[in-house]
Scaffold this motif. Structure first.
Motif, short mmCIF file in Angstrom:
data_model
loop_
_atom_site.label_atom_id
_atom_site.label_comp_id
_atom_site.label_asym_id
_atom_site.label_seq_id
_atom_site.Cartn_x
_atom_site.Cartn_y
_atom_site.Cartn_z
N GLU A 106 -5.43 4.50 5.86
CA GLU A 106 -6.02 4.34 4.54
C GLU A 106 -5.62 5.52 3.68
OE1 GLU A 106 -10.44 3.87 2.54
OE2 GLU A 106 -10.21 3.78 4.70
N ILE A 107 -5.24 5.25 2.44
CA ILE A 107 -4.82 6.29 1.52
C ILE A 107 -6.02 6.62 0.63
CG2 ILE A 107 -3.22 6.88 -0.32
CD1 ILE A 107 -1.37 4.69 1.04
N VAL A 108 -6.44 7.89 0.68
CA VAL A 108 -7.64 8.33 -0.05
C VAL A 108 -7.31 9.55 -0.90
CG1 VAL A 108 -9.23 7.42 1.72
CG2 VAL A 108 -8.39 9.76 1.89
N PRO A 109 -8.12 9.83 -1.92
CA PRO A 109 -7.90 11.06 -2.70
C PRO A 109 -8.07 12.30 -1.81
CG PRO A 109 -9.39 9.57 -3.85
CD PRO A 109 -9.18 9.00 -2.47
N ARG B 196 -7.58 4.92 10.48
CA ARG B 196 -8.66 3.97 10.74
C ARG B 196 -8.18 2.90 11.72
NH1 ARG B 196 -12.26 6.65 8.00
NH2 ARG B 196 -12.18 6.66 5.74
N ARG C 230 0.84 -1.21 0.00
CA ARG C 230 0.00 0.00 0.00
C ARG C 230 0.88 1.26 0.00
NH1 ARG C 230 -3.12 -1.61 4.19
NH2 ARG C 230 -2.04 -0.22 5.60
N VAL D 166 -5.74 8.73 5.91
CA VAL D 166 -6.81 8.81 6.90
C VAL D 166 -6.56 7.71 7.93
CG1 VAL D 166 -9.29 8.64 7.27
CG2 VAL D 166 -8.42 9.69 5.19
N ARG E 51 -3.29 12.80 -2.97
CA ARG E 51 -3.82 11.78 -2.06
C ARG E 51 -3.38 12.11 -0.65
NH1 ARG E 51 -2.90 5.94 -4.58
NH2 ARG E 51 -0.70 6.47 -4.50
N THR E 52 -4.12 11.61 0.31
CA THR E 52 -3.82 11.87 1.72
C THR E 52 -4.07 10.60 2.53
OG1 THR E 52 -4.20 13.40 3.54
CG2 THR E 52 -6.13 12.73 2.27
N TYR F 17 1.37 4.38 -2.77
CA TYR F 17 1.33 5.78 -2.35
C TYR F 17 2.62 6.49 -2.72
CZ TYR F 17 0.36 9.75 0.81
OH TYR F 17 0.14 10.98 1.35
#
Length: 122
Positions: free
Chosen positions: A117-120, A59, A43, A57, A54-55, A47
């Motif tokens: 978690e990597i999210v837009p 969890r 993951r 988060v 992307r940023t 990234y």
């Protein structure tokens, strides 16, 4: 602008970092117990290839906290240190400042990758 920064990042830093994280992920997947660390490493490799736009988060849960303690002891500290050194080296030039900042952005996920978690980016 994100596309341009990602392409420059990919050529000068991202490809080599992603290869390192992929190698670490393959080594971690050799043992059944360390497969979660291998998945986290894959993951991070994704990234590291394309960080702009992307940023991260958080969890996290109890299991990820325990896993992150093990990760910090065996891999996280030297990965984060590598990002700090590379980020400082990139920030020496004006052109390298955005790349150095992207390196600093990778420090939290390389130090404690489980439960992230990597999210837009918004």
């Amino acid at each position: 602008m994100r596309l341009l920064l990602n392409i420059i990042w990919l050529v000068f830093a991202g490809f080599w970092m992603a290869l390192g994280y992929l190698a670490a992920g393959i080594v971690c997947c050799l043992l059944i117990v360390t497969i979660p660390f291998g998945i986290a490493s894959f993951r991070i490799a994704n990234y590291a290839l394309w960080p702009f736009g992307r940023t991260i988060v958080d969890r996290s849960g109890v299991a990820s906290v325990l896993g992150n303690v093990v990760w910090i002891i065996f891999a996280g500290w030297w990965l984060a240190l590598g990002h700090v050194i590379t980020g400082i080296a990139l920030c020496v030039t004006i052109v390298g400042i955005p790349l150095g900042l992207a390196n600093f952005k990778l420090i939290p996920v390389s130090l404690v990758p489980l439960g992230k978690e990597i999210v837009p980016a918004p």
